[in-house]
Design a protein around this motif. Structure first.
Motif, PDB file in Angstrom:
ATOM      1  N   TYR A  41      42.248  61.701 -17.798  1.00  0.00           N
ATOM      2  CA  TYR A  41      41.976  60.360 -18.788  1.00  0.00           C
ATOM      3  C   TYR A  41      40.963  59.515 -18.634  1.00  0.00           C
ATOM      4  O   TYR A  41      40.578  58.832 -19.336  1.00  0.00           O
ATOM      5  CB  TYR A  41      43.593  59.679 -18.707  1.00  0.00           C
ATOM      6  CG  TYR A  41      44.740  60.689 -19.266  1.00  0.00           C
ATOM      7  CD1 TYR A  41      44.521  61.471 -20.291  1.00  0.00           C
ATOM      8  CD2 TYR A  41      45.798  60.722 -18.325  1.00  0.00           C
ATOM      9  CE1 TYR A  41      45.557  62.092 -20.545  1.00  0.00           C
ATOM     10  CE2 TYR A  41      46.650  61.441 -18.491  1.00  0.00           C
ATOM     11  CZ  TYR A  41      46.613  62.473 -19.629  1.00  0.00           C
ATOM     12  OH  TYR A  41      47.676  63.037 -20.043  1.00  0.00           O
ATOM     13  N   PHE A  42      40.451  59.675 -17.484  1.00  0.00           N
ATOM     14  CA  PHE A  42      38.991  58.724 -17.099  1.00  0.00           C
ATOM     15  C   PHE A  42      37.952  59.562 -17.291  1.00  0.00           C
ATOM     16  O   PHE A  42      37.759  60.546 -16.834  1.00  0.00           O
ATOM     17  CB  PHE A  42      39.359  58.206 -15.683  1.00  0.00           C
ATOM     18  CG  PHE A  42      40.274  57.158 -15.214  1.00  0.00           C
ATOM     19  CD1 PHE A  42      40.082  55.839 -15.324  1.00  0.00           C
ATOM     20  CD2 PHE A  42      41.653  57.534 -15.328  1.00  0.00           C
ATOM     21  CE1 PHE A  42      41.295  54.905 -15.303  1.00  0.00           C
ATOM     22  CE2 PHE A  42      42.702  56.930 -14.953  1.00  0.00           C
ATOM     23  CZ  PHE A  42      42.469  55.647 -14.709  1.00  0.00           C
ATOM     24  N   THR A  43      37.106  59.162 -18.335  1.00  0.00           N
ATOM     25  CA  THR A  43      35.946  59.996 -18.730  1.00  0.00           C
ATOM     26  C   THR A  43      34.803  59.508 -17.574  1.00  0.00           C
ATOM     27  O   THR A  43      34.592  58.272 -17.562  1.00  0.00           O
ATOM     28  CB  THR A  43      35.497  59.559 -20.006  1.00  0.00           C
ATOM     29  OG1 THR A  43      36.497  60.095 -20.981  1.00  0.00           O
ATOM     30  CG2 THR A  43      34.212  60.576 -20.327  1.00  0.00           C
ATOM     31  N   ASN A  44      34.026  60.517 -16.927  1.00  0.00           N
ATOM     32  CA  ASN A  44      32.976  60.099 -16.231  1.00  0.00           C
ATOM     33  C   ASN A  44      31.739  59.738 -17.054  1.00  0.00           C
ATOM     34  O   ASN A  44      30.990  60.814 -17.440  1.00  0.00           O
ATOM     35  CB  ASN A  44      32.861  61.501 -15.251  1.00  0.00           C
ATOM     36  CG  ASN A  44      31.758  61.109 -14.105  1.00  0.00           C
ATOM     37  OD1 ASN A  44      31.279  59.964 -13.922  1.00  0.00           O
ATOM     38  ND2 ASN A  44      31.287  62.150 -13.324  1.00  0.00           N
ATOM     39  N   ALA A  45      31.423  58.613 -17.178  1.00  0.00           N
ATOM     40  CA  ALA A  45      30.434  58.149 -18.115  1.00  0.00           C
ATOM     41  C   ALA A  45      30.104  56.828 -17.811  1.00  0.00           C
ATOM     42  O   ALA A  45      30.993  56.057 -17.276  1.00  0.00           O
ATOM     43  CB  ALA A  45      30.801  58.166 -19.585  1.00  0.00           C
ATOM     44  N   GLU A  68      38.710  53.514 -24.352  1.00  0.00           N
ATOM     45  CA  GLU A  68      38.895  54.607 -23.395  1.00  0.00           C
ATOM     46  C   GLU A  68      38.783  54.259 -22.138  1.00  0.00           C
ATOM     47  O   GLU A  68      37.634  53.375 -22.013  1.00  0.00           O
ATOM     48  CB  GLU A  68      38.317  55.677 -23.846  1.00  0.00           C
ATOM     49  CG  GLU A  68      36.756  55.761 -23.715  1.00  0.00           C
ATOM     50  CD  GLU A  68      36.332  54.818 -24.929  1.00  0.00           C
ATOM     51  OE1 GLU A  68      35.287  54.214 -24.512  1.00  0.00           O
ATOM     52  OE2 GLU A  68      36.641  55.179 -26.118  1.00  0.00           O
ATOM     53  N   SER A  69      39.296  54.785 -21.090  1.00  0.00           N
ATOM     54  CA  SER A  69      38.888  54.383 -19.738  1.00  0.00           C
ATOM     55  C   SER A  69      37.854  55.248 -19.116  1.00  0.00           C
ATOM     56  O   SER A  69      37.496  56.423 -19.542  1.00  0.00           O
ATOM     57  CB  SER A  69      40.376  54.726 -18.875  1.00  0.00           C
ATOM     58  OG  SER A  69      41.111  54.085 -18.933  1.00  0.00           O
ATOM     59  N   LEU A  70      36.736  54.672 -18.733  1.00  0.00           N
ATOM     60  CA  LEU A  70      35.441  55.228 -18.245  1.00  0.00           C
ATOM     61  C   LEU A  70      35.313  54.837 -16.845  1.00  0.00           C
ATOM     62  O   LEU A  70      35.661  54.069 -16.117  1.00  0.00           O
ATOM     63  CB  LEU A  70      34.224  54.659 -18.903  1.00  0.00           C
ATOM     64  CG  LEU A  70      34.184  54.702 -20.495  1.00  0.00           C
ATOM     65  CD1 LEU A  70      32.860  54.181 -20.934  1.00  0.00           C
ATOM     66  CD2 LEU A  70      34.038  56.042 -20.544  1.00  0.00           C
TER      67      LEU A  70
END
Length: 366
Positions: free
Chosen positions: A313-317, A324-326
């Motif tokens: 749920y944590f986007t690598n960005a 949204e969680s980054l």
């Protein structure tokens, strides 16, 4: 108006004869000549005027200037300085602006980078030609806290201005002008936009003085202004900013407490933790501690990358401030000259269900 009311109504200037509830988008690049009218979209636009009025109100300033990016906003302050001026800036600051100081203004401006948590080091950094002290609090990515009032008082004694990057805190949690800052800067790409789909930047001034007129001239003459559409969407997004920020902060403190007791975590950086060295200062100048935290996993870059690769749920960005969680290993984004620890992970805590985020982190850290 209270903050929540101002966020909803402060950016709504309706001149349409049909009286729509929401201000229309004015796409025209030019306007009919008439007394006190707008002339050309690079100089002004109804949607930008509405956004700037809203931003000035939120940050308790006298005026605001909107830009096409956060970097464009920050760079305009440096451009408005006289050649040969000296800047004192944080050793831990957004790398894009630091790189701009070192590359775009090489040979034009001088800069000294210091630990902004140490007032004595700041004092020692002043020179006869120091014109600006740049503050970033909380800082990116180590979440260092600068005492805005103390630094502003020192700068005033030395005849220098203070500009504060308030991107992480937002006006929901911090108003630097209340503590003596002359100019407040934002990357409105982040929490103001809030949905990772608008790019922009902003400056808000305490006073409409001679230096501010130079900044406004850079804005108009340089032309790095946001489009009417971007201004419209920023006004729309800011309507929910106070409530989004409360959610980000509520999630962030829970994740910070969880990480601080986890056996696979070496260190957690979040000013809401009482163990944070800047906690008391943050509690004095902030009404909430924001939605950004960083932590170091035990090991090095490889171990940090492994944790990130396991997350759902944590986007690598890169970037931050969206719903949204980054997450990212910050040193990998900053490049070979970075001073950020290789095992440090920066998290922009989003508005997903808190239990989903906790479960995701727990699984990734094992």
């Amino acid at each position: 108006m209270k903050l929540e009311t101002l966020a909803i109504h402060g950016g709504n200037i309706v001149t349409d004869s049909e009286k729509p509830v929401i201000q229309p988008i004015t796409l025209s690049t030019t306007f009919v000549h008439q007394p006190e009218s707008m002339i050309y979209a690079r100089a002004n636009n109804p949607n930008r005027h509405a956004l700037e009025r809203l931003l000035a109100g939120l940050e308790k300033g006298a005026d605001a200037a909107a830009f096409s990016s956060g970097n464009a906003a920050g760079v305009s302050v440096f451009q408005a300085l006289e050649p040969g001026s000296h800047i004192i800036a944080p050793d831990d600051m957004y790398h894009g602006l630091k790189n701009a100081i070192l590359s775009l203004f090489k040979g034009v401006l001088e800069a000294t980078f210091v630990d902004m948590t140490d007032l004595e080091k700041i004092k020692q950094a002043f020179k006869p030609n120091t014109k600006l002290v740049w503050i970033e609090t909380p800082s990116n990515p180590l979440l260092k806290i600068t005492d805005i009032a103390a630094v502003s008082n020192l700068a005033k004694e030395k005849g220098a201005m203070v500009a504060c990057d308030n991107t992480f805190a937002t006006p929901v949690f911090q108003n630097p002008i209340d503590f003596g800052a002359d100019i407040v800067m934002h990357s409105s790409t982040k929490y103001f936009g809030g949905h990772s789909d608008i790019m922009g930047g902003a400056l808000i001034t305490k006073e409409k003085d001679a230096f501010w007129e130079k900044v406004k001239n850079v804005q108009v003459s340089g032309g790095a202004v946001p489009s009417p559409m971007d201004c419209y969407y920023l006004c729309r997004s800011i309507k929910t900013l106070p409530y989004r920020m409360k959610g980000h902060a509520e999630h962030a403190i829970v994740l910070a407490n969880f990480l601080s007791t986890h056996e696979s975590v070496e260190k957690v950086y979040y000013p809401g933790l009482k163990t944070h060295p800047g906690h008391l200062i943050a509690a004095n100048q902030m009404t909430g501690f924001g939605g950004i935290l960083s932590f170091q996993v035990k090991g090095g870059a490889e171990e940090a990358d492994l944790v990130i690769s396991k997350l759902k749920y944590f986007t690598n960005a890169t970037s931050l401030g969206g719903v949204e969680s980054l997450i990212e290993r910050r040193a990998a984004s900053e490049g070979p000259d970075t001073l950020t620890p290789q095992n440090l992970i920066r998290v922009s805590v989003g508005l997903e269900h808190l239990y989903d985020l906790l479960e995701d982190l727990e699984e990734a850290l094992h």
